[in-house]
Enzyme design. Sequence first.
Site, PDB file in Angstrom:
ATOM      1  N   ARG B  70      -9.385 -46.163   8.991  1.00  9.87           N
ATOM      2  CA  ARG B  70      -9.509 -44.789   8.511  1.00  9.87           C
ATOM      3  C   ARG B  70      -9.732 -43.806   9.643  1.00  9.87           C
ATOM      4  O   ARG B  70      -9.097 -42.766   9.723  1.00  9.87           O
ATOM      5  CB  ARG B  70     -10.626 -44.712   7.468  1.00  9.87           C
ATOM      6  CG  ARG B  70     -10.276 -45.533   6.228  1.00  9.87           C
ATOM      7  CD  ARG B  70     -11.481 -46.038   5.456  1.00  9.87           C
ATOM      8  NE  ARG B  70     -12.705 -45.819   6.164  1.00  9.87           N
ATOM      9  CZ  ARG B  70     -13.660 -45.027   5.723  1.00  9.87           C
ATOM     10  NH1 ARG B  70     -13.527 -44.369   4.588  1.00  9.87           N
ATOM     11  NH2 ARG B  70     -14.755 -44.902   6.423  1.00  9.87           N
ATOM     12  N   THR B  71     -10.652 -44.129  10.530  1.00  6.33           N
ATOM     13  CA  THR B  71     -10.954 -43.187  11.608  1.00  6.33           C
ATOM     14  C   THR B  71      -9.743 -43.023  12.526  1.00  6.33           C
ATOM     15  O   THR B  71      -9.430 -41.922  12.968  1.00  6.33           O
ATOM     16  CB  THR B  71     -12.183 -43.675  12.401  1.00  6.33           C
ATOM     17  OG1 THR B  71     -13.249 -43.881  11.485  1.00  6.33           O
ATOM     18  CG2 THR B  71     -12.619 -42.657  13.432  1.00  6.33           C
ATOM     19  N   LYS B  98      -5.848 -60.071  28.783  1.00  8.03           N
ATOM     20  CA  LYS B  98      -5.471 -60.640  30.072  1.00  8.03           C
ATOM     21  C   LYS B  98      -6.574 -60.430  31.108  1.00  8.03           C
ATOM     22  O   LYS B  98      -6.360 -60.641  32.295  1.00  8.03           O
ATOM     23  CB  LYS B  98      -4.178 -60.001  30.577  1.00  8.03           C
ATOM     24  CG  LYS B  98      -2.993 -60.234  29.676  1.00  8.03           C
ATOM     25  CD  LYS B  98      -1.803 -59.388  30.117  1.00  8.03           C
ATOM     26  CE  LYS B  98      -0.749 -59.306  29.016  1.00  8.03           C
ATOM     27  NZ  LYS B  98       0.049 -58.088  29.145  1.00  8.03           N
ATOM     28  N   ARG B 120     -13.122 -45.599  20.599  1.00  4.06           N
ATOM     29  CA  ARG B 120     -14.040 -46.409  19.798  1.00  4.06           C
ATOM     30  C   ARG B 120     -14.235 -47.730  20.534  1.00  4.06           C
ATOM     31  O   ARG B 120     -13.281 -48.326  21.030  1.00  4.06           O
ATOM     32  CB  ARG B 120     -13.484 -46.679  18.415  1.00  4.06           C
ATOM     33  CG  ARG B 120     -14.311 -47.781  17.721  1.00  4.06           C
ATOM     34  CD  ARG B 120     -14.092 -47.904  16.277  1.00  4.06           C
ATOM     35  NE  ARG B 120     -14.546 -46.732  15.561  1.00  4.06           N
ATOM     36  CZ  ARG B 120     -14.636 -46.684  14.236  1.00  4.06           C
ATOM     37  NH1 ARG B 120     -14.299 -47.720  13.508  1.00  4.06           N
ATOM     38  NH2 ARG B 120     -15.060 -45.597  13.633  1.00  4.06           N
ATOM     39  N   HIS B 148     -21.740 -41.973  16.037  1.00  2.12           N
ATOM     40  CA  HIS B 148     -20.418 -41.744  15.466  1.00  2.12           C
ATOM     41  C   HIS B 148     -20.390 -40.261  15.100  1.00  2.12           C
ATOM     42  O   HIS B 148     -20.485 -39.889  13.936  1.00  2.12           O
ATOM     43  CB  HIS B 148     -20.222 -42.651  14.245  1.00  2.12           C
ATOM     44  CG  HIS B 148     -18.812 -42.710  13.735  1.00  2.12           C
ATOM     45  ND1 HIS B 148     -17.789 -41.903  14.227  1.00  2.12           N
ATOM     46  CD2 HIS B 148     -18.243 -43.476  12.766  1.00  2.12           C
ATOM     47  CE1 HIS B 148     -16.668 -42.192  13.571  1.00  2.12           C
ATOM     48  NE2 HIS B 148     -16.921 -43.141  12.692  1.00  2.12           N
TER      49      HIS B 148
END
Lengths: 426, 326
Positions: B70-71, B98, B120, B148
């Site tokens: 959603r974000t 990697k 995020r 947040h």
Amino acid sequence: MKSILIKNGRIIDPSQNLDQLGNLFIENGKVSGLCDATVTADEIIDATGLIVCPGFIDLHVSLCEPGFEEDETIESGTAAALAGGVTSLGCLPNTSPVVDDRSSAEFILLQAERAANCHVYPLGAITKNQEGKELAEIGQLVAGKAVGFTDADRPIDDAQIMRCALEYTRMFDRPILNRPQVAELTDKGQMHEGFYSTVLGLKGIPAAAEEIMVNRDIALAELTRGRIHLMCISTQNSVSQIRRAKTAGIHVTADVTPHHLTLTDQMLETYDPNFKVLPPLRTQEHIDALIEGLKDGTIDAICSDHTPHAAEKKTDEILGADFGIIGLETLLPVCLQSLITPGHLTWSELISKLTTGPAKILGLAKGTLADGADADVTLINPDIRYILEPSRLKSSSHNTPFLGKELQGRAELVIVSGEIRFRAEN
Amino acid sequence: MNIDHEYRTDISSGWNRKHILGLQDLSRDELNIILNQAAEFKRLAAIGETKLTPLAGTVVANLFFEPSTRTRISFGLAAKRLSADTVDFSASGSSLSKGESFIDTAKTIEAMGVSYVVVRHKTPGAPQLLAQHLDANILNAGDGTHEHPTQALLDIFTIREHFGKIEGLTVTLVGDILHSRVARSNIWGLKKLGAHVIVCGPTTLIPSEIEQLGVEVSNSLDDVLPRTDCLNLLRIQFERQRGHYFPSIREYAHLFGMNKQRINKAKENVLILAPGPINRGVEITPDVADGPHSIILGQVSNGLIIRMACLYLLHLQRTASLGIPG
């Protein structure tokens, strides 16, 4: 071997209750007492304005060799020790392979001899491969000159193993060094549990995680009459428990690091992994209690707990970063800042925590300037101020929060077994 | 239509912050600028001005080192609504596997001409770290259990829209406060704007010394419900359950779930928010989630304009700092 005369220094030797201006004579690798300034010697050192004291003894240091030479080697680590005024150190067994047998311990001694910096005393693992399950060959390690036993960064979780270790080492009159930290309360923890862990969203490690195991270890030391040494004590309640245990005659000793005496959990606000240590940095109340513990003798020694991490291995994100910082080269200035400048300890008291205290724990005939003693001597410049530049560090790793900070005090000259092994550069 | 499109510029005056890393850093004035700017974008959207052009020619990178649906969609659309080009990155299948470091990955992406980085990450402090290493403006889209900010801003925007103010309201955050970045950001924002904040949940999920942030702590939803103007129901994260924080979902729902009976004890005009995704039947029963007090979907659409406002303000700072006329 050259004879050395150290002139006009302030000679502080807690083992002899000595704090006076004078001249120290060194001959054939041994201290040969106080003398006149007029005595001739092969080398004369002017110690005007300097403190002359027994070389420091650092109880537990990670030298990372064999196995983790990218972090540190025995050569670089012992060079860092000299630069910090340390002439003897206990070398932790957390290498790869782990120092859990005689040949591994002897390898450490061999490399230390090749490096020819300071004295290195191996600490053997308590359990095979530091796994906490079966006792390592402690008797063989003693034959390989291990002076004490510890699983280094891994606490002994199992109380029965700890009981056996304390009983078994009693045969050899060696101490068990444990880092008290209950695994269940430490799991995934990043910092001290309190206001700042709440604000920063980092999982906390409560003070109780340490205190529970301090309590257990004291009870087991009483039960077994073994010798327990608690490493890196960080909480108020640990100090009180150890104080009570000592009063009751239980064989318990403890050390503290300089960073736990100066830095608090608030420092983590920057998310700088150089503040991530185990046990975690705590609050001012805990610091105050630790200083009280040093003053009244509850805490026997100050130890750098030197823990190098190579830059390329270190992640910048705090969750992935390893615990621990280097400390050999900041041991003295950080102690000066936290203990001498505010007037908590006298120089003599501080030096005892760096010499006679640790010597007694590891059973070393070191940490003294008495006649006939090994000439391990550190000359301290207590006044000099400088910025801790990376280029100044002898350690292979630079993981320290003191980098770039102004510090006061340093080792000016260090003598090991009657040889000048270190002189500070300007 | 063109006249309306020339949106007001006085709203954003006084904004000169380079990054939005958390609401802890923002002043009351800065919070109000974001909220007002979002209101302006909402007004424009209402008259059909959905595609604006201030970020045309710039690149917004959405770096999602932790899963999000959603974000991520909301940020992507917000950037497109402002006419920015976007590059999307998600951790799975990337060079992170990697062994490339987080900073190196971000620097590589920045080198593609990125001016704004939305990030995020599971590690608290990761956006701060990017702010130290990159030249781009950083916008925190959630860092571990730390903050947040855009979620809290959209919650606050929604509350302000509903009540016309924040000052003097009592807002109760319910549930897992310990692991909630949404809770932390909401506390900072709401306190600065003058609300009374209650955190309510099982004792095991209330973090140490949180009272020092000036919030009231409660372990009884029934006790605080009659005084609450707005309830924000935080999601219970089932994956945390192995931590033994509470005995069962059933018991949690019994003690802290919002249901019909509890609605009857609440204020008549109580507003119910949930940052979602919601667990129906746990934090909230379906009848309440879909009932008249709930504004859960309204939150989602406000999320878009809040993120537009944040990106736009960072753009203003950037052009001002580069000496480009806005």
